[in-house]
Design a protein around this motif. Sequence first.
Motif, PDB file in Angstrom:
ATOM      1  N   ASP A 114       0.831  -1.205   0.000  1.00  0.00           N
ATOM      2  CA  ASP A 114       0.000   0.000   0.000  1.00  0.00           C
ATOM      3  C   ASP A 114       0.871   1.263   0.000  1.00  0.00           C
ATOM      4  O   ASP A 114       1.336   1.694  -1.053  1.00  0.00           O
ATOM      5  N   ILE A 115       1.131   1.816   1.150  1.00  0.00           N
ATOM      6  CA  ILE A 115       1.866   3.086   1.223  1.00  0.00           C
ATOM      7  C   ILE A 115       3.243   2.992   0.565  1.00  0.00           C
ATOM      8  O   ILE A 115       3.680   3.928  -0.120  1.00  0.00           O
ATOM      9  N   GLY A 116       3.923   1.889   0.769  1.00  0.00           N
ATOM     10  CA  GLY A 116       5.287   1.766   0.287  1.00  0.00           C
ATOM     11  C   GLY A 116       5.439   1.805  -1.223  1.00  0.00           C
ATOM     12  O   GLY A 116       6.515   2.160  -1.723  1.00  0.00           O
ATOM     13  N   TYR A 117       4.387   1.447  -1.964  1.00  0.00           N
ATOM     14  CA  TYR A 117       4.505   1.367  -3.416  1.00  0.00           C
ATOM     15  C   TYR A 117       3.698   2.419  -4.152  1.00  0.00           C
ATOM     16  O   TYR A 117       4.071   2.836  -5.253  1.00  0.00           O
ATOM     17  N   TYR A 118       2.597   2.866  -3.559  1.00  0.00           N
ATOM     18  CA  TYR A 118       1.681   3.755  -4.276  1.00  0.00           C
ATOM     19  C   TYR A 118       1.676   5.159  -3.691  1.00  0.00           C
ATOM     20  O   TYR A 118       1.963   5.383  -2.517  1.00  0.00           O
ATOM     21  N   LYS A 119       1.315   6.131  -4.541  1.00  0.00           N
ATOM     22  CA  LYS A 119       1.256   7.525  -4.120  1.00  0.00           C
ATOM     23  C   LYS A 119      -0.153   7.932  -3.706  1.00  0.00           C
ATOM     24  O   LYS A 119      -0.476   9.108  -3.611  1.00  0.00           O
ATOM     25  N   TYR A 120      -1.017   6.956  -3.481  1.00  0.00           N
ATOM     26  CA  TYR A 120      -2.422   7.260  -3.214  1.00  0.00           C
ATOM     27  C   TYR A 120      -2.746   7.210  -1.726  1.00  0.00           C
ATOM     28  O   TYR A 120      -3.580   6.410  -1.280  1.00  0.00           O
ATOM     29  N   VAL A 121      -2.095   8.074  -0.969  1.00  0.00           N
ATOM     30  CA  VAL A 121      -2.360   8.208   0.464  1.00  0.00           C
ATOM     31  C   VAL A 121      -3.210   9.448   0.688  1.00  0.00           C
ATOM     32  O   VAL A 121      -2.942  10.511   0.115  1.00  0.00           O
ATOM     33  N   SER A 122      -4.240   9.314   1.489  1.00  0.00           N
ATOM     34  CA  SER A 122      -5.099  10.453   1.817  1.00  0.00           C
ATOM     35  C   SER A 122      -5.284  10.547   3.323  1.00  0.00           C
ATOM     36  O   SER A 122      -5.117   9.557   4.046  1.00  0.00           O
TER      37      SER A 122
ATOM     38  N   GLY B  70       1.376  16.897   3.905  1.00  0.00           N
ATOM     39  CA  GLY B  70       1.570  15.464   3.928  1.00  0.00           C
ATOM     40  C   GLY B  70       2.860  15.062   3.247  1.00  0.00           C
ATOM     41  O   GLY B  70       3.374  15.772   2.379  1.00  0.00           O
ATOM     42  N   SER B  71       3.390  13.911   3.659  1.00  0.00           N
ATOM     43  CA  SER B  71       4.609  13.396   3.063  1.00  0.00           C
ATOM     44  C   SER B  71       4.634  11.885   3.209  1.00  0.00           C
ATOM     45  O   SER B  71       3.770  11.288   3.858  1.00  0.00           O
ATOM     46  N   LYS B  72       5.654  11.276   2.567  1.00  0.00           N
ATOM     47  CA  LYS B  72       5.774   9.817   2.644  1.00  0.00           C
ATOM     48  C   LYS B  72       7.237   9.433   2.569  1.00  0.00           C
ATOM     49  O   LYS B  72       8.017  10.030   1.818  1.00  0.00           O
ATOM     50  N   SER B  73       7.614   8.428   3.355  1.00  0.00           N
ATOM     51  CA  SER B  73       8.960   7.872   3.282  1.00  0.00           C
ATOM     52  C   SER B  73       8.856   6.383   3.518  1.00  0.00           C
ATOM     53  O   SER B  73       8.406   5.954   4.584  1.00  0.00           O
ATOM     54  N   GLY B  74       9.243   5.621   2.514  1.00  0.00           N
ATOM     55  CA  GLY B  74       9.122   4.172   2.637  1.00  0.00           C
ATOM     56  C   GLY B  74       7.677   3.758   2.823  1.00  0.00           C
ATOM     57  O   GLY B  74       6.789   4.177   2.086  1.00  0.00           O
ATOM     58  N   ASN B  75       7.442   2.938   3.845  1.00  0.00           N
ATOM     59  CA  ASN B  75       6.096   2.449   4.120  1.00  0.00           C
ATOM     60  C   ASN B  75       5.298   3.343   5.057  1.00  0.00           C
ATOM     61  O   ASN B  75       4.215   2.969   5.506  1.00  0.00           O
TER      62      ASN B  75
END
Lengths: 110, 123
Positions: free
Chosen positions: A28-36, A66-71
């Motif tokens: 989920d989070i680790g591979y896709y940019k679709y976090v809300s 918002g941001s993302k790093s890894g999972n």
Amino acid sequence: QSVLTQPASVSGSPGQSITISCTGSISDIGYYKYVSWYQQHPGKAPKLMIFDVSDRPSGVPHRFSGSKSGNTASLTISGLQAEDEAEYFCSSYSSVALVVFGGGTKVTVL
Amino acid sequence: QLQLQESGPGLVKPSETLSLTCTVSGDSISSSAYSWGWVRQPPGKGREWVASISYSGSTFYNPSLRSRVTISVDTSKNQFSLELSSVTAADTAIYYCVRPNILSVVHSWFDPWGQGTLVTVSS
């Protein structure tokens, strides 16, 4: 248990910055940019605050980011205000279950 | 401004079928390329996606509920509906109707949400 893991509570004083984490997996989070991210005040409908990891819908204050790093995805509220006291939960597209949610984080403004 | 409102019985008996309706206001359900869906939240637990239907009529179901759930659209009433069969106490939850943004099969976000309606499964 929710698929995405969030802290149960986070607190901060007015004007401070807080960050809420949302940990998933490579599915989920680790591979896709679709976090809300969503905000929900008691008895009210949830409100979309962030989509596609870091985009803000029209009308959402700039202090929400918002941001993302890894999972792990994160929601940061800069310059915390009293009206930000609410529950926040995350969601992600998942290759396993299509949609997964976090358990929610209660934000308290001290 | 698009608004969603859930309606349906607040109490359903075990083994029966839960039926909920979401009324769409602020736009025609058939005039726009919108998708529609349902999310639920059991008491004290996190949210769980239940089902979605795309503007083209494709349906998507939570794998854990697939055998019991049906989502449909009634354009004449500007409503969409959820049916969940053979309910148990585990289906007790607040049910929210939502508008998902669907790209092919990818559900990227949900906006807006209805206020939610509590459905209790009990005899």
